[in-house]
Design a protein around this motif. Structure first.
Motif, PDB file in Angstrom:
ATOM      1  N   ILE A  89      -1.305  -4.020  -4.557  1.00 16.10           N
ATOM      2  CA  ILE A  89      -2.207  -3.936  -3.410  1.00 16.10           C
ATOM      3  C   ILE A  89      -2.314  -2.464  -3.028  1.00 16.10           C
ATOM      4  N   GLY A  90      -3.406  -1.836  -3.407  1.00 19.52           N
ATOM      5  CA  GLY A  90      -3.728  -0.499  -2.940  1.00 19.52           C
ATOM      6  C   GLY A  90      -3.120   0.672  -3.683  1.00 19.52           C
ATOM      7  N   ARG A  91      -2.407   0.441  -4.787  1.00 21.44           N
ATOM      8  CA  ARG A  91      -1.758   1.569  -5.472  1.00 21.44           C
ATOM      9  C   ARG A  91      -2.119   1.640  -6.954  1.00 21.44           C
ATOM     10  N   ALA A  92      -3.289   1.160  -7.326  1.00 19.67           N
ATOM     11  CA  ALA A  92      -3.663   1.096  -8.740  1.00 19.67           C
ATOM     12  C   ALA A  92      -3.732   2.479  -9.382  1.00 19.67           C
ATOM     13  N   GLY A  93      -4.000   3.520  -8.606  1.00 16.36           N
ATOM     14  CA  GLY A  93      -4.094   4.858  -9.168  1.00 16.36           C
ATOM     15  C   GLY A  93      -2.774   5.572  -9.331  1.00 16.36           C
ATOM     16  N   ASP A  94      -1.702   5.043  -8.743  1.00 17.91           N
ATOM     17  CA  ASP A  94      -0.417   5.746  -8.758  1.00 17.91           C
ATOM     18  C   ASP A  94       0.457   5.378  -9.951  1.00 17.91           C
ATOM     19  N   PHE A  95       0.233   4.194 -10.532  1.00 21.35           N
ATOM     20  CA  PHE A  95       1.057   3.711 -11.641  1.00 21.35           C
ATOM     21  C   PHE A  95       0.132   3.117 -12.702  1.00 21.35           C
ATOM     22  N   ASP A  96       0.576   3.154 -13.965  1.00 24.02           N
ATOM     23  CA  ASP A  96      -0.230   2.547 -15.013  1.00 24.02           C
ATOM     24  C   ASP A  96       0.122   1.069 -15.154  1.00 24.02           C
ATOM     25  N   VAL A 156       3.270  -5.680  -2.925  1.00 25.56           N
ATOM     26  CA  VAL A 156       2.822  -5.324  -1.589  1.00 25.56           C
ATOM     27  C   VAL A 156       3.602  -4.106  -1.102  1.00 25.56           C
ATOM     28  N   ASP A 157       4.923  -4.154  -1.243  1.00 23.63           N
ATOM     29  CA  ASP A 157       5.794  -3.043  -0.850  1.00 23.63           C
ATOM     30  C   ASP A 157       6.937  -2.961  -1.862  1.00 23.63           C
ATOM     31  N   GLY A 158       7.212  -1.737  -2.345  1.00 22.96           N
ATOM     32  CA  GLY A 158       8.294  -1.550  -3.302  1.00 22.96           C
ATOM     33  C   GLY A 158       7.824  -1.084  -4.674  1.00 22.96           C
ATOM     34  N   HIS A 159       6.682  -0.406  -4.713  1.00 24.67           N
ATOM     35  CA  HIS A 159       6.131   0.039  -5.991  1.00 24.67           C
ATOM     36  C   HIS A 159       7.110   0.933  -6.757  1.00 24.67           C
ATOM     37  N   ASN A 178       0.790   9.297 -10.738  1.00 21.23           N
ATOM     38  CA  ASN A 178       0.545  10.303  -9.712  1.00 21.23           C
ATOM     39  C   ASN A 178       1.763  11.224  -9.609  1.00 21.23           C
ATOM     40  N   ARG A 179       1.653  12.381 -10.212  1.00 24.90           N
ATOM     41  CA  ARG A 179       2.804  13.291 -10.258  1.00 24.90           C
ATOM     42  C   ARG A 179       3.193  13.829  -8.885  1.00 24.90           C
ATOM     43  N   ALA A 180       2.329  13.703  -7.912  1.00 22.25           N
ATOM     44  CA  ALA A 180       2.695  14.096  -6.552  1.00 22.25           C
ATOM     45  C   ALA A 180       3.793  13.202  -5.989  1.00 22.25           C
ATOM     46  N   LEU A 181       4.011  12.047  -6.624  1.00 28.28           N
ATOM     47  CA  LEU A 181       5.027  11.106  -6.161  1.00 28.28           C
ATOM     48  C   LEU A 181       6.340  11.235  -6.933  1.00 28.28           C
ATOM     49  N   GLN A 182       6.450  12.223  -7.810  1.00 23.44           N
ATOM     50  CA  GLN A 182       7.632  12.329  -8.659  1.00 23.44           C
ATOM     51  C   GLN A 182       8.915  12.498  -7.850  1.00 23.44           C
ATOM     52  N   GLN A 183       8.866  13.311  -6.817  1.00 23.50           N
ATOM     53  CA  GLN A 183      10.061  13.534  -6.002  1.00 23.50           C
ATOM     54  C   GLN A 183      10.498  12.229  -5.330  1.00 23.50           C
ATOM     55  N   ARG A 184       9.549  11.494  -4.810  1.00 26.33           N
ATOM     56  CA  ARG A 184       9.861  10.203  -4.192  1.00 26.33           C
ATOM     57  C   ARG A 184      10.443   9.245  -5.226  1.00 26.33           C
ATOM     58  N   TRP A 185       9.848   9.211  -6.432  1.00 25.27           N
ATOM     59  CA  TRP A 185      10.327   8.338  -7.517  1.00 25.27           C
ATOM     60  C   TRP A 185      11.770   8.691  -7.863  1.00 25.27           C
ATOM     61  N   ASP A 186      12.063   9.982  -7.989  1.00 22.57           N
ATOM     62  CA  ASP A 186      13.415  10.415  -8.344  1.00 22.57           C
ATOM     63  C   ASP A 186      14.430  10.014  -7.271  1.00 22.57           C
ATOM     64  N   ASP A 200      -4.705  -0.942 -19.396  1.00 20.98           N
ATOM     65  CA  ASP A 200      -3.645   0.027 -19.138  1.00 20.98           C
ATOM     66  C   ASP A 200      -3.528   0.352 -17.655  1.00 20.98           C
ATOM     67  N   VAL A 201      -4.152  -0.442 -16.799  1.00 19.12           N
ATOM     68  CA  VAL A 201      -4.060  -0.220 -15.357  1.00 19.12           C
ATOM     69  C   VAL A 201      -3.472  -1.457 -14.698  1.00 19.12           C
ATOM     70  N   LEU A 202      -2.894  -1.248 -13.529  1.00 17.63           N
ATOM     71  CA  LEU A 202      -2.433  -2.381 -12.743  1.00 17.63           C
ATOM     72  C   LEU A 202      -3.636  -3.184 -12.249  1.00 17.63           C
ATOM     73  N   VAL A 203      -3.456  -4.491 -12.164  1.00 23.41           N
ATOM     74  CA  VAL A 203      -4.542  -5.353 -11.697  1.00 23.41           C
ATOM     75  C   VAL A 203      -4.615  -5.257 -10.169  1.00 23.41           C
ATOM     76  N   PRO A 204      -5.742  -4.819  -9.603  1.00 23.74           N
ATOM     77  CA  PRO A 204      -5.854  -4.776  -8.136  1.00 23.74           C
ATOM     78  C   PRO A 204      -5.902  -6.190  -7.562  1.00 23.74           C
ATOM     79  N   TYR A 205      -5.064  -6.448  -6.590  1.00 28.80           N
ATOM     80  CA  TYR A 205      -5.012  -7.776  -5.981  1.00 28.80           C
ATOM     81  C   TYR A 205      -6.362  -8.175  -5.403  1.00 28.80           C
ATOM     82  N   GLU A 206      -7.037  -7.219  -4.774  1.00 32.24           N
ATOM     83  CA  GLU A 206      -8.308  -7.539  -4.136  1.00 32.24           C
ATOM     84  C   GLU A 206      -9.325  -8.041  -5.155  1.00 32.24           C
TER      85      GLU A 206
END
Length: 242
Positions: A43-50, A93-96, A57-65, A9-15
């Motif tokens: 790359i680097g955002r495994a905790g922000d999305f499932d 890499v960019d555009g999550h 990460n609900r702190a990103l909700q405004q950005r998502w909207d 249920d998590v994104l696969v970390p590229y590293e």
């Protein structure tokens, strides 16, 4: 939820993926419309999305909207996301946020710029974080038994230990061939001959008998040799009957 379910249920970390699979060179970058369900890593955002790119990460909700609004009413073409491709898998890499919005809205493809990275072990689309230990063992197997690319794309075993046993079996076969008068063959040649003269005939024989429906060739061979060598239960494992 089991540990394996949590890993799925998590994104696969590229590293983690590139360490497990083994980097084997890069290819050129190119534009592509990528199937959305093949974008399964980051790359680097495994905790922000499932694992389905839903926002965690609900702190990103405004950005998502804001991204969702911009994509719904674009004043200019929406930029392509930047992805890295390993086999059949794609990592952001960019555009999550753009990928998350696209997945949430049921988009089938995501416009992207893709850089492909070749790996020793092949990354199938179904690969998830829970499978990385087995893929790391597969990478070690392929360093010992360097099978051709057309075989590598269909390799899959669930247990890491099975790969080590398979490598031992292949090397033992190569030693017996050397004793029969084929000394000095390099590893790639021996690996190809092992697959063509040992694995393929046994698999063909079993399939002709209706055994191993639904299994990949390497799974069928590994299960059959485990029973033959007394490492199984004396009966075919579940799924190994016609």
């Amino acid at each position: 939820m089991s540990p394996r379910s949590r890993l799925e249920d998590v994104l696969v970390p590229y590293e983690d993926a590139i360490v497990a699979l083994g980097r084997d060179g890069d290819m050129v970058e190119y534009p592509d419309d990528v199937p959305a369900d093949r974008i399964v890593g980051t790359i680097g955002r495994a905790g922000d999305f499932d694992g389905a790119f839903r926002l965690r990460n609900r702190a990103l909700q405004q950005r998502w909207d804001a991204v969702a609004e911009a994509m719904a009413h674009p004043r200019a073409p929406v930029p392509r996301v930047d992805l890295i491709r390993l086999g059949e898998m794609y990592f952001v890499v960019d555009g999550h946020h753009r990928v998350s919005v696209a997945r949430t809205r049921g988009h089938l493809v995501v416009p992207a710029r893709v850089r492909r990275v070749c790996t020793v072990a092949y990354a199938m689309a179904c690969l998830r974080a829970a499978h990385l230990p087995s893929k790391a063992a597969e990478r070690e197997f392929l360093l010992r038994v360097p099978l051709p690319d057309q075989v590598r794309t269909d390799l899959w075993l669930d247990r890491a230990a099975d790969w080590m046993r398979l490598a031992d079996a292949a090397e033992a076969w190569g030693f017996r061939e050397a004793l029969r008068g084929e000394p000095g063959l390099d590893r790639p040649t021996l690996a190809t001959r092992w697959w063509e003269h040992e694995v393929a005939p046994l698999v063909e024989h079993l399939r002709a008998a209706g055994v191993g429906v639904g299994l990949r060739d390497v799974q069928l061979y590994a299960a059959a040799t485990a029973v033959r060598d007394g490492r199984g239960t004396g009966e075919w494992p579940c799924g190994l009957t016609g």
